[in-house]
Design an enzyme around this catalytic site. Structure first.
Site, PDB file in Angstrom:
ATOM      1  N   TYR A 162       0.642  -1.645   0.232  1.00 15.42           N
ATOM      2  CA  TYR A 162      -0.360  -0.068  -0.328  1.00 15.42           C
ATOM      3  C   TYR A 162       0.381   1.272  -0.199  1.00 15.42           C
ATOM      4  O   TYR A 162       0.866   2.387   0.785  1.00 15.42           O
ATOM      5  CB  TYR A 162      -1.312   0.195   1.048  1.00 15.42           C
ATOM      6  CG  TYR A 162      -2.057  -1.344   1.107  1.00 15.42           C
ATOM      7  CD1 TYR A 162      -2.174  -1.624   0.102  1.00 15.42           C
ATOM      8  CD2 TYR A 162      -2.776  -1.350   2.235  1.00 15.42           C
ATOM      9  CE1 TYR A 162      -3.349  -3.073  -0.246  1.00 15.42           C
ATOM     10  CE2 TYR A 162      -3.655  -1.961   1.768  1.00 15.42           C
ATOM     11  CZ  TYR A 162      -4.445  -2.935   1.280  1.00 15.42           C
ATOM     12  OH  TYR A 162      -5.018  -3.892   1.260  1.00 15.42           O
ATOM     13  N   LYS A 203       5.270 -13.667   3.299  1.00 14.59           N
ATOM     14  CA  LYS A 203       5.911 -14.876   2.612  1.00 14.59           C
ATOM     15  C   LYS A 203       6.792 -15.227   2.200  1.00 14.59           C
ATOM     16  O   LYS A 203       7.419 -14.602   0.706  1.00 14.59           O
ATOM     17  CB  LYS A 203       4.668 -14.056   0.632  1.00 14.59           C
ATOM     18  CG  LYS A 203       4.081 -15.508   0.254  1.00 14.59           C
ATOM     19  CD  LYS A 203       3.913 -16.608   1.075  1.00 14.59           C
ATOM     20  CE  LYS A 203       3.530 -17.477  -0.465  1.00 14.59           C
ATOM     21  NZ  LYS A 203       2.957 -18.849  -0.735  1.00 14.59           N
ATOM     22  N   ASP A 254       0.039 -17.545   3.573  1.00 13.70           N
ATOM     23  CA  ASP A 254      -1.175 -18.667   3.044  1.00 13.70           C
ATOM     24  C   ASP A 254      -1.240 -19.613   4.237  1.00 13.70           C
ATOM     25  O   ASP A 254      -3.000 -20.226   4.317  1.00 13.70           O
ATOM     26  CB  ASP A 254      -1.127 -19.081   2.046  1.00 13.70           C
ATOM     27  CG  ASP A 254       0.563 -19.822   1.506  1.00 13.70           C
ATOM     28  OD1 ASP A 254       1.089 -19.562   2.326  1.00 13.70           O
ATOM     29  OD2 ASP A 254       0.200 -20.372   0.646  1.00 13.70           O
ATOM     30  N   ASP A 285      -4.482  -6.407   6.571  1.00 14.69           N
ATOM     31  CA  ASP A 285      -5.428  -5.993   6.127  1.00 14.69           C
ATOM     32  C   ASP A 285      -6.648  -7.373   5.768  1.00 14.69           C
ATOM     33  O   ASP A 285      -7.328  -7.619   6.162  1.00 14.69           O
ATOM     34  CB  ASP A 285      -5.037  -5.064   4.822  1.00 14.69           C
ATOM     35  CG  ASP A 285      -7.159  -4.676   4.279  1.00 14.69           C
ATOM     36  OD1 ASP A 285      -7.632  -4.771   5.543  1.00 14.69           O
ATOM     37  OD2 ASP A 285      -7.024  -3.835   2.880  1.00 14.69           O
ATOM     38  N   ASP A 301     -10.039  -9.281   7.900  1.00 12.71           N
ATOM     39  CA  ASP A 301     -11.188  -9.173   7.211  1.00 12.71           C
ATOM     40  C   ASP A 301     -11.758 -10.905   7.811  1.00 12.71           C
ATOM     41  O   ASP A 301     -12.898 -10.968   8.124  1.00 12.71           O
ATOM     42  CB  ASP A 301     -11.695  -8.906   5.728  1.00 12.71           C
ATOM     43  CG  ASP A 301     -12.137  -7.339   5.986  1.00 12.71           C
ATOM     44  OD1 ASP A 301     -11.430  -6.416   6.731  1.00 12.71           O
ATOM     45  OD2 ASP A 301     -12.348  -7.201   4.570  1.00 12.71           O
TER      46      ASP A 301
END
Ligand code: IPM
Ligand code: MG
Length: 330
Positions: free
Chosen positions: A122, A168, A201, A225, A229
């Site tokens: 971002y 990752k 993941d 982010d 959620d």
């Protein structure tokens, strides 16, 4: 005590007034300054947030913010106000507690996501030459050290036992590699806190299959982010989470969800996330009633009183607030 209030877009003003009503009901009357930044301001003035607005935010003792729209179709002329505020005020740590309520599909969830809030994917550094679009994923040693140290201090101050670095680094060897390297280095300074790591993941999988093994999750901007959620789904609704954005000089409290354009003006938005965010503000100011509000929300959910539509109920935003305030009085 000066609090800058951003009522925001979409359902923002509805849930903000719900929150402010709850704050007055417990006798919290600071000085408020209201800032209309976001889509409406952009429509009126062709600018979504001004330097003057940022100055007001910088001067405030705390900021209470509702969600703000970022329309993707305007991507060249309208960058996210939320991200602008986080960057301009250097609100580098985004804390998102995930705690089960009695109505949550997953019981006994007690996880805190700490998200680096100023860089990563971002960064806002993007190009498009007509054929190829790129977004630069910037990870700096400085910001990584800042957030990792913050996370360990947070764990110490909040009786947390373990921090999991989520990355990752097997694929993004440079960016996630640096983040992970800094994590491992800093972790050595804090032997009293356990530390481990998960690929992002696998972390998503673990959050659903073995959430009881997770404590503090520390990660980069976009992973945080997305995982927050996912966390909201474990708790039962996006409308239930509040968050704290912290910098050296400023602090901002906001819900995790967006502006919910489909339900604007219907008086059915769930104000819980916004109210929870404002209770974190009370904690910050040392006002004891924050905990009481959270306990009363638990009680309300436990009795299945006045649930809003996202939780399968029929209550309006106003019903919810009235019931919450009445329950606190008892
Ligand atoms: C959040 C939101 C923001 C983000 C948007 C509105 C810029 O999704 O706070 O999680 O991506 O961080
Ligand atoms: Mg989000």
């Amino acid at each position: 005590m000066l609090i800058a209030v951003i009522p925001g877009d979409g359902i923002g003003p509805e849930i903000m007034s719900a929150s402010l009503e709850v704050l007055s009901s417990i006798g919290f009357f600071p000085e408020y300054v209201y800032l209309s930044v976001g889509l409406d301001k952009w429509k009126r003035e062709n600018i979504a947030i001004s330097e003057d607005d940022l100055d007001v935010l910088k001067r405030a003792d705390a900021i209470l913010k509702a969600p703000i729209t970022t329309p993707p179709s305007m991507r060249n002329s309208f960058s996210s106000v939320t991200l602008t505020i986080r960057k301009e005020l250097e609100l580098y740590a985004n804390i998102r507690p995930l705690q089960s309520f009695p109505i949550s599909p997953f019981k006994d969830i007690n996880i805190v996501i700490i998200r680096e809030n100023t860089e990563g994917l971002y960064s806002g550094v993007e190009t498009f030459n007509g054929k190829t679009a790129t977004t630069k994923r910037i990870i700096t040693k400085k910001a990584s050290e800042r957030i990792v140290n913050f996370a360990f201090q947070y764990a110490l101050n909040n009786w947390r036992k373990k921090i999991t670095c989520v990355h990752k680094a097997n694929i993004m060897k440079m960016t996630c590699g640096l983040f992970k390297e800094v994590f491992l280095e800093v972790a050595e300074k804090y032997p009293e806190i356990n530390s481990d790591e998960l690929l992002v993941d696998n972390c998503a999988f673990q959050m659903v299959s073995n959430p009881e093994n997770l404590d503090v999750l520390l990660t980069t901007n976009m992973f945080g982010d997305i995982l927050s959620d996912l966390g909201a789904a474990l708790i039962g609704s996006l409308g239930l989470l509040g968050s704290i954005n912290i910098g050296e000089k400023s602090i901002l409290f906001e819900p995790v969800h967006g502006t919910a354009p489909d339900i604007v003006g219907k008086n059915i938005a769930n104000p819980t996330g916004m109210i929870i965010a404002s209770t974190y503000m009370l904690d910050f100011f040392g006002v004891k009633k924050g905990e009481k509000i959270r306990k009363t929300i638990n009680k309300l959910f436990g009795n299945r009183l006045d649930l809003t539509k996202d939780l399968g109920g029929k209550a309006t935003t106003k019903d919810f607030v009235r019931t919450l305030i009445n329950l606190m009085d008892n």
